[in-house]
Design an enzyme around this catalytic site. Structure first.
Site, PDB file in Angstrom:
ATOM      1  N   GLU A   1       0.952  -0.956  -0.024  1.00 44.91           N
ATOM      2  CA  GLU A   1       0.218  -0.122   0.029  1.00 44.91           C
ATOM      3  C   GLU A   1       0.728   1.439   0.239  1.00 44.91           C
ATOM      4  O   GLU A   1       1.669   1.487   0.535  1.00 44.91           O
ATOM      5  CB  GLU A   1      -0.931  -0.018   1.116  1.00 44.91           C
ATOM      6  CG  GLU A   1      -1.884   1.130   1.167  1.00 44.91           C
ATOM      7  CD  GLU A   1      -1.848   2.125   2.174  1.00 44.91           C
ATOM      8  OE1 GLU A   1      -1.448   2.748   2.169  1.00 44.91           O
ATOM      9  OE2 GLU A   1      -2.267   1.518   3.586  1.00 44.91           O
TER      10      GLU A   1
ATOM     11  N   CYS B   1      -2.778   7.097   5.668  1.00 42.26           N
ATOM     12  CA  CYS B   1      -2.591   7.194   3.803  1.00 42.26           C
ATOM     13  C   CYS B   1      -3.310   7.224   2.797  1.00 42.26           C
ATOM     14  O   CYS B   1      -3.745   7.419   2.050  1.00 42.26           O
ATOM     15  CB  CYS B   1      -2.338   6.098   3.687  1.00 42.26           C
ATOM     16  SG  CYS B   1      -3.320   4.762   4.768  1.00 42.26           S
TER      17      CYS B   1
END
Length: 506
Positions: free
Chosen positions: A262, A299
């Site tokens: 990710e 994020c």
């Protein structure tokens, strides 16, 4: 501080030291020395994980669930010590860390329940049919664990995405031993959580090689770990540059392995016309709060707001600037993150067509809010404006018309999330965006902000590259377990030779 790190690696149930060390860089308190992992210890950890797999990979779901629940118990027993050292190392407030600890233990228990339910096995059975043309044999299929998994701790989540975080929890639930490469930003936190996992393994009678923790501040250790031939997959959450380098190493192995990374996202928001007219100031304040939550170090930080140019979008930008102007500088997770944030902020401010609305003063390990505005045509002409700047930074993109707004959506790279802010009269306008955004992100939101990722069955935390390296995977939610499983079909196999989970099928 009541917990004093000893600075060693956990390998196969033993705490092992090395001659080369690095110092932690806490926000408060004295630094501690931690041993640097080397090739010999990485090999030892991988071999210990492989040895554990021959027991753990064939253990019952009931035993693995008990192990996951015991890890959660052991983490909770160390709760105050974990909060203390994690706060000292990261600068995150105690309340945030206590919430993150609850998320960490919650996802361990979620996976325990999930594997007991058994649906994740995706079991299938086609009974033998000798009268078919051609005759068909008896076929049984189930998902099986792949073997030892490497996990990299994340800088921005010392607990929920690190030593016993979601990658570790889902791999252990699948039946895969784990070797963690701890993040050097919070090595003491990693150590105390590793102690909790080791204690749980001992109390549950699990092979000690089921979990190892390797510490290190160098990039070499990570490269050595992902290229070890016994490692079967990698879980990673971090920067695009670091993740891409590890991804390439995994792909170049003699036997390539999946790298579930990710890597980053600007999480664009599309502000529809009626929502802008009716709730523009309210949305601006909410956006400012989400942008600055945790000094923007999520994020899912909503870095871009796209709307239609005009007086209402000007008022929106002014409201966001006022809200951000009330937020002062704050400590970021590491000096490197703070430096990269200020560098990215300066680069955007110097881009043609960009207007600086807010640029707070900050230096050292601090970050302060920044807000910019740019016309849609200039945004489309400067691809770097769509790249993530990790921290409290937002860009208001003012499209000339609906066609340009859609062109911006179509030009976006892969994202973790995309959001539509809309009122009832915006539905028709928004409908044309949904098919585009489905192809861009793993999670679509309406009238909310993406910061705050619920740990739940249906959650997807992933998306097309560069948000993640595997668009079919998620690192949050119970579907995360599928990353560490593969389907195996058994043809005409006697029941005694089948996995326990298939013996009573058919």
């Amino acid at each position: 501080m009541s917990f004093k790190p000893h600075g060693r690696h956990l390998i196969g149930g033993e705490w092992v030291g090395t001659d080369i060390t690095f110092l932690s860089k806490p926000v408060s308190g004295a630094p501690h020395a931690f041993c640097e992992a080397n090739e010999k210890l990485i090999d030892r950890a991988a071999k210990s994980a492989e040895a554990a797999f021959w027991n753990y990979g064939y253990s019952t779901r009931r035993d693995r669930a008990a192990f996951l629940n015991k890890i959660a118990d052991e983490i909770e027993k160390r709760g105050s010590d974990i909060t203390e050292i994690a706060s000292a190392e990261s600068g995150l407030p105690a309340a945030r860390l206590e919430g993150e600890r609850g998320r960490t233990t919650g996802q361990l228990r979620l996976f325990a329940r999930h594997i007991l339910d058994g649906d994740y096995l995706d079991r299938r059975h086609d009974a033998a049919n000798p009268d078919a043309i051609p005759p068909s044999p008896d076929l049984k299929m189930a998902q099986r664990p792949i073997g030892p998994v490497a996990v990299f701790g994340a800088s921005n989540f010392p607990l929920a995405f690190s030593t016993a975080g979601g990658d570790t929890a889902s791999a252990l639930a699948a039946g895969c031993p784990v070797v963690v490469k701890g993040h050097p930003a919070h090595p003491g936190t990693g150590e105390i959580v590793a102690e909790a996992i080791a204690a749980a393994a001992e109390k549950c009678g699990i092979h000690p090689g089921v979990f190892s923790l390797l510490q290190g501040a160098s990039h070499e250790a990570g490269g050595t770990l992902v290229t070890h031939p016994l490692i079967r997959a990698v879980g990673f959450a971090g920067s695009l540059a670091g993740g891409k380098a590890l991804f390439d190493l995994c792909a170049r192995r003699d036997e390539p392995i999946p790298f579930f990374g990710e890597l980053g996202s600007v999480n664009p928001n599309f502000l529809m016309p009626d929502a802008l007219a009716n709730r523009g100031e309210e949305i601006a304040k909410g956006w400012a709060g989400s942008l600055t939550m945790g000094v923007g170090q999520f994020c899912t930080n909503p870095g871009i707001m796209i709307t239609l140019a005009g007086p209402e979008s000007d008022r929106f930008a002014d409201a966001a600037a006022r809200a951000l102007g009330d937020v002062g500088p704050a400590v970021m997770l590491t000096e490197g993150i703070a430096e990269a944030f200020r560098r990215g902020r300066t680069e955007i401010a110097g881009t043609d067509g960009v207007e600086t609305l807010v640029k707070g003063d900050c230096d050292g390990r601090e970050g302060a809010p920044a807000l910019f505005a740019v016309a849609g045509k200039d945004f489309l002409a400067n691809p770097k404006l769509a790249h993530e700047v990790f921290g409290p930074l937002g860009i208001v993109v003012m499209a000339a018309n609906a066609q340009e707004m859609r062109a911006i959506a179509e030009r976006l790279e892969g994202q973790l999330t995309c959001t539509l802010h809309m009122d009832n009269d915006d539905v028709e306008f928004a409908q044309s965006f949904v098919p585009v955004l489905e192809r861009k992100a793993g999670r679509l939101l309406a009238n909310g902000f993406a910061t705050g990722v619920a740990v739940a069955d249906a959650m997807v935390h992933g998306g097309p590259y560069p948000a993640s390296t595997n668009f079919g995977a998620t690192s949050v939610g119970t579907l995360a377990i599928r990353r560490f499983l593969r389907p195996v079909c058994y043809q005409s196999m006697p029941s005694a030779l089948l996995p326990e989970d298939l013996r009573h099928i058919g």
